[in-house]
Design a protein around this motif. Structure first.
Motif, PDB file in Angstrom:
ATOM      1  N   PRO A 146       0.785  -1.233   0.000  1.00  0.00           N
ATOM      2  CA  PRO A 146       0.000   0.000   0.000  1.00  0.00           C
ATOM      3  C   PRO A 146       0.817   1.283   0.000  1.00  0.00           C
ATOM      4  O   PRO A 146       0.367   2.294  -0.517  1.00  0.00           O
ATOM      5  CB  PRO A 146      -0.831  -0.113   1.289  1.00  0.00           C
ATOM      6  N   ASP A 147       1.999   1.269   0.594  1.00  0.00           N
ATOM      7  CA  ASP A 147       2.756   2.509   0.710  1.00  0.00           C
ATOM      8  C   ASP A 147       4.096   2.460  -0.019  1.00  0.00           C
ATOM      9  O   ASP A 147       4.291   3.140  -1.013  1.00  0.00           O
ATOM     10  CB  ASP A 147       2.984   2.835   2.192  1.00  0.00           C
ATOM     11  N   VAL A 148       4.992   1.623   0.465  1.00  0.00           N
ATOM     12  CA  VAL A 148       6.339   1.584  -0.096  1.00  0.00           C
ATOM     13  C   VAL A 148       6.317   1.140  -1.559  1.00  0.00           C
ATOM     14  O   VAL A 148       6.973   1.739  -2.413  1.00  0.00           O
ATOM     15  CB  VAL A 148       7.249   0.676   0.746  1.00  0.00           C
ATOM     16  N   TRP A 149       5.565   0.083  -1.866  1.00  0.00           N
ATOM     17  CA  TRP A 149       5.553  -0.385  -3.255  1.00  0.00           C
ATOM     18  C   TRP A 149       4.987   0.671  -4.198  1.00  0.00           C
ATOM     19  O   TRP A 149       5.511   0.881  -5.295  1.00  0.00           O
ATOM     20  CB  TRP A 149       4.760  -1.679  -3.393  1.00  0.00           C
ATOM     21  N   ARG A 150       3.927   1.338  -3.792  1.00  0.00           N
ATOM     22  CA  ARG A 150       3.317   2.349  -4.657  1.00  0.00           C
ATOM     23  C   ARG A 150       4.331   3.440  -5.013  1.00  0.00           C
ATOM     24  O   ARG A 150       4.416   3.880  -6.162  1.00  0.00           O
ATOM     25  CB  ARG A 150       2.097   2.965  -3.964  1.00  0.00           C
ATOM     26  N   LEU A 151       5.099   3.872  -4.038  1.00  0.00           N
ATOM     27  CA  LEU A 151       6.113   4.894  -4.289  1.00  0.00           C
ATOM     28  C   LEU A 151       7.268   4.330  -5.114  1.00  0.00           C
ATOM     29  O   LEU A 151       7.744   4.962  -6.060  1.00  0.00           O
ATOM     30  CB  LEU A 151       6.625   5.451  -2.960  1.00  0.00           C
ATOM     31  N   ARG A 152       7.721   3.157  -4.753  1.00  0.00           N
ATOM     32  CA  ARG A 152       8.824   2.523  -5.474  1.00  0.00           C
ATOM     33  C   ARG A 152       8.479   2.330  -6.943  1.00  0.00           C
ATOM     34  O   ARG A 152       9.312   2.582  -7.829  1.00  0.00           O
ATOM     35  CB  ARG A 152       9.127   1.172  -4.821  1.00  0.00           C
ATOM     36  N   ALA A 153       7.287   1.863  -7.214  1.00  0.00           N
ATOM     37  CA  ALA A 153       6.874   1.573  -8.585  1.00  0.00           C
ATOM     38  C   ALA A 153       6.807   2.819  -9.450  1.00  0.00           C
ATOM     39  O   ALA A 153       6.885   2.729 -10.677  1.00  0.00           O
ATOM     40  CB  ALA A 153       5.520   0.872  -8.580  1.00  0.00           C
ATOM     41  N   ARG A 154       6.678   3.963  -8.833  1.00  0.00           N
ATOM     42  CA  ARG A 154       6.616   5.235  -9.559  1.00  0.00           C
ATOM     43  C   ARG A 154       7.938   5.991  -9.551  1.00  0.00           C
ATOM     44  O   ARG A 154       8.010   7.142  -9.966  1.00  0.00           O
ATOM     45  CB  ARG A 154       5.498   6.118  -8.968  1.00  0.00           C
ATOM     46  N   GLY A 155       8.976   5.337  -9.058  1.00  0.00           N
ATOM     47  CA  GLY A 155      10.294   5.959  -9.057  1.00  0.00           C
ATOM     48  C   GLY A 155      10.508   6.943  -7.934  1.00  0.00           C
ATOM     49  O   GLY A 155      11.424   7.771  -8.003  1.00  0.00           O
ATOM     50  N   CYS A 156       9.713   6.854  -6.867  1.00  0.00           N
ATOM     51  CA  CYS A 156       9.833   7.767  -5.725  1.00  0.00           C
ATOM     52  C   CYS A 156      10.585   7.057  -4.598  1.00  0.00           C
ATOM     53  O   CYS A 156      10.040   6.842  -3.503  1.00  0.00           O
ATOM     54  CB  CYS A 156       8.463   8.236  -5.260  1.00  0.00           C
ATOM     55  N   TRP A 157      11.842   6.694  -4.864  1.00  0.00           N
ATOM     56  CA  TRP A 157      12.592   5.908  -3.900  1.00  0.00           C
ATOM     57  C   TRP A 157      12.891   6.683  -2.618  1.00  0.00           C
ATOM     58  O   TRP A 157      12.829   6.117  -1.536  1.00  0.00           O
ATOM     59  CB  TRP A 157      13.891   5.423  -4.528  1.00  0.00           C
ATOM     60  N   ALA A 158      13.222   7.951  -2.732  1.00  0.00           N
ATOM     61  CA  ALA A 158      13.537   8.739  -1.544  1.00  0.00           C
ATOM     62  C   ALA A 158      12.333   8.832  -0.620  1.00  0.00           C
ATOM     63  O   ALA A 158      12.456   8.726   0.610  1.00  0.00           O
ATOM     64  CB  ALA A 158      14.012  10.136  -1.945  1.00  0.00           C
ATOM     65  N   GLU A 159      11.161   9.010  -1.211  1.00  0.00           N
ATOM     66  CA  GLU A 159       9.944   9.110  -0.403  1.00  0.00           C
ATOM     67  C   GLU A 159       9.622   7.769   0.276  1.00  0.00           C
ATOM     68  O   GLU A 159       9.212   7.735   1.439  1.00  0.00           O
ATOM     69  CB  GLU A 159       8.769   9.554  -1.276  1.00  0.00           C
ATOM     70  N   ALA A 160       9.813   6.682  -0.455  1.00  0.00           N
ATOM     71  CA  ALA A 160       9.579   5.358   0.129  1.00  0.00           C
ATOM     72  C   ALA A 160      10.575   5.098   1.261  1.00  0.00           C
ATOM     73  O   ALA A 160      10.210   4.567   2.319  1.00  0.00           O
ATOM     74  CB  ALA A 160       9.695   4.284  -0.941  1.00  0.00           C
ATOM     75  N   ALA A 161      11.833   5.465   1.037  1.00  0.00           N
ATOM     76  CA  ALA A 161      12.857   5.268   2.062  1.00  0.00           C
ATOM     77  C   ALA A 161      12.554   6.103   3.301  1.00  0.00           C
ATOM     78  O   ALA A 161      12.825   5.668   4.433  1.00  0.00           O
ATOM     79  CB  ALA A 161      14.225   5.631   1.502  1.00  0.00           C
ATOM     80  N   ALA A 162      11.992   7.284   3.103  1.00  0.00           N
ATOM     81  CA  ALA A 162      11.669   8.146   4.239  1.00  0.00           C
ATOM     82  C   ALA A 162      10.607   7.512   5.140  1.00  0.00           C
ATOM     83  O   ALA A 162      10.617   7.714   6.363  1.00  0.00           O
ATOM     84  CB  ALA A 162      11.195   9.504   3.741  1.00  0.00           C
ATOM     85  N   LEU A 163       9.687   6.746   4.574  1.00  0.00           N
ATOM     86  CA  LEU A 163       8.684   6.062   5.382  1.00  0.00           C
ATOM     87  C   LEU A 163       9.326   5.039   6.313  1.00  0.00           C
ATOM     88  O   LEU A 163       8.841   4.793   7.429  1.00  0.00           O
ATOM     89  CB  LEU A 163       7.668   5.349   4.486  1.00  0.00           C
ATOM     90  N   LEU A 164      10.405   4.438   5.863  1.00  0.00           N
ATOM     91  CA  LEU A 164      11.063   3.388   6.632  1.00  0.00           C
ATOM     92  C   LEU A 164      12.079   3.923   7.633  1.00  0.00           C
ATOM     93  O   LEU A 164      12.402   3.238   8.614  1.00  0.00           O
ATOM     94  CB  LEU A 164      11.767   2.422   5.673  1.00  0.00           C
ATOM     95  N   VAL A 175       7.956   2.655 -13.436  1.00  0.00           N
ATOM     96  CA  VAL A 175       9.316   3.084 -13.735  1.00  0.00           C
ATOM     97  C   VAL A 175      10.098   2.020 -14.509  1.00  0.00           C
ATOM     98  O   VAL A 175      11.082   2.337 -15.182  1.00  0.00           O
ATOM     99  CB  VAL A 175      10.045   3.489 -12.438  1.00  0.00           C
ATOM    100  N   GLY A 176       9.644   0.779 -14.438  1.00  0.00           N
ATOM    101  CA  GLY A 176      10.301  -0.270 -15.199  1.00  0.00           C
ATOM    102  C   GLY A 176       9.618  -0.607 -16.508  1.00  0.00           C
ATOM    103  O   GLY A 176      10.104  -1.442 -17.269  1.00  0.00           O
ATOM    104  N   THR A 177       8.508   0.066 -16.781  1.00  0.00           N
ATOM    105  CA  THR A 177       7.734  -0.268 -17.978  1.00  0.00           C
ATOM    106  C   THR A 177       8.320   0.336 -19.241  1.00  0.00           C
ATOM    107  O   THR A 177       8.325  -0.309 -20.302  1.00  0.00           O
ATOM    108  CB  THR A 177       6.272   0.160 -17.792  1.00  0.00           C
ATOM    109  N   ALA A 178       8.833   1.561 -19.173  1.00  0.00           N
ATOM    110  CA  ALA A 178       9.418   2.177 -20.371  1.00  0.00           C
ATOM    111  C   ALA A 178      10.596   1.367 -20.909  1.00  0.00           C
ATOM    112  O   ALA A 178      10.661   1.094 -22.119  1.00  0.00           O
ATOM    113  CB  ALA A 178       9.828   3.616 -20.090  1.00  0.00           C
ATOM    114  N   PRO A 179      11.556   0.932 -20.066  1.00  0.00           N
ATOM    115  CA  PRO A 179      12.623   0.076 -20.598  1.00  0.00           C
ATOM    116  C   PRO A 179      12.090  -1.222 -21.197  1.00  0.00           C
ATOM    117  O   PRO A 179      12.600  -1.700 -22.217  1.00  0.00           O
ATOM    118  CB  PRO A 179      13.489  -0.212 -19.357  1.00  0.00           C
ATOM    119  N   ALA A 180      11.041  -1.788 -20.586  1.00  0.00           N
ATOM    120  CA  ALA A 180      10.468  -3.020 -21.118  1.00  0.00           C
ATOM    121  C   ALA A 180       9.829  -2.790 -22.477  1.00  0.00           C
ATOM    122  O   ALA A 180       9.941  -3.622 -23.386  1.00  0.00           O
ATOM    123  CB  ALA A 180       9.444  -3.579 -20.130  1.00  0.00           C
ATOM    124  N   LEU A 181       9.148  -1.669 -22.641  1.00  0.00           N
ATOM    125  CA  LEU A 181       8.542  -1.340 -23.929  1.00  0.00           C
ATOM    126  C   LEU A 181       9.610  -1.184 -25.016  1.00  0.00           C
ATOM    127  O   LEU A 181       9.443  -1.675 -26.141  1.00  0.00           O
ATOM    128  CB  LEU A 181       7.748  -0.040 -23.811  1.00  0.00           C
TER     129      LEU A 181
END
Length: 250
Positions: A14-32, A204-210
């Motif tokens: 619900p939280d970390v994955w949603r941010l991670r998947a959108r390339g918001c690593w700093a925000e996800a890391a801040a939650l932890l 964030v991983g979809t563009a390279p896959a495309l």
């Protein structure tokens, strides 16, 4: 939520994955961050996020190093220490392939420590196998060893239900197939990787896959459509991954 108990919603989808998947690593890391001094799982996940960010931004190496030191300091079990060693090796590998610093020896040593700590049935073993495949392919230039490692990682990821890692094993096995001229196998592998990433919402991983699918597409119109969608998504995400920036005109 208190500062002494790590909520599952913080670690999970619900939280970390949603941010991670959108390339918001700093925000996800801040939650932890508030939990990392005492929770080895949170510390390791935070390090993993910041190391991953380095691979997409080709920056942030010092912050990832700091997070990794914290994870190493609070790790107590073999599983935790093995996971931290895997992240250490992956960070060293990234610094090497992106020509930040030559840390190939450190990567090899760290992955060796991780392998000694993570048993064959460990949930962290498939990721380690995958990362050792990356070293074999991109540092040792040994595609046969890389393929064997990717196949072990793929089998392990499937067995553990790790769809995210499976998207990477499909992608890299497809890359080896493409390099050998087996375009049918490459199309299949790249297509599976794209399908999983879309299903997971890993934007964030979809563009390279495309773009990978476009490179091996049999139909020029289909290839053009895939590239256009990759450009659109890459722009939407603010130019991340940074190493795709030249790709639209390629």
């Amino acid at each position: 939520m208190t500062d002494t108990a790590l909520s599952e919603s913080v670690v999970g989808v619900p939280d970390v994955w949603r941010l991670r998947a959108r390339g918001c690593w700093a925000e996800a890391a801040a939650l932890l961050a508030p939990f990392c001094a005492e929770d080895a799982g949170a510390a390791l996940l935070r390090a993993e996020l910041l190391v991953e960010s380095c691979f997409y931004h080709v920056a942030g190496w010092a912050e990832a190093e700091d997070a990794l030191r914290t994870a190493e300091a609070v790790a107590h079990s073999d599983e935790e220490r093995g996971g931290a060693a895997s992240e250490r090796g992956y960070l060293a590998y990234g610094a090497t392939v992106f020509a930040v610093h030559d840390r190939a020896d450190e990567a090899s040593a760290a992955f060796g420590r991780s392998a000694a700590l993570l048993g064959p049935g460990s949930p962290g073993r498939p990721l380690l196998d995958f990362r050792r495949g990356l070293v074999a392919e991109n540092i040792a230039a040994d595609p046969a060893a890389a393929r064997a490692a990717y196949r072990r990682a793929h089998a392990g990821a499937v067995a553990h239900g790790d769809a995210f890692l499976t998207s990477f094993t499909w992608r890299h096995l497809a890359g080896l197939a493409a390099a050998e001229g087996d375009l049918a196998e490459a199309r299949h592998g790249y297509g599976e990787s794209l399908r999983i990433r879309v299903g997971l919402g890993h934007l964030v991983g979809t563009a390279p896959a495309l773009l990978s699918c476009a490179e091996v597409a049999a139909d020029p119109e289909e290839a053009a459509r895939l590239r256009a969608e990759a450009i659109r998504l890459h722009t939407l995400l603010g130019g991340v991954p940074t190493w795709l920036t030249p790709a639209p005109d390629a």
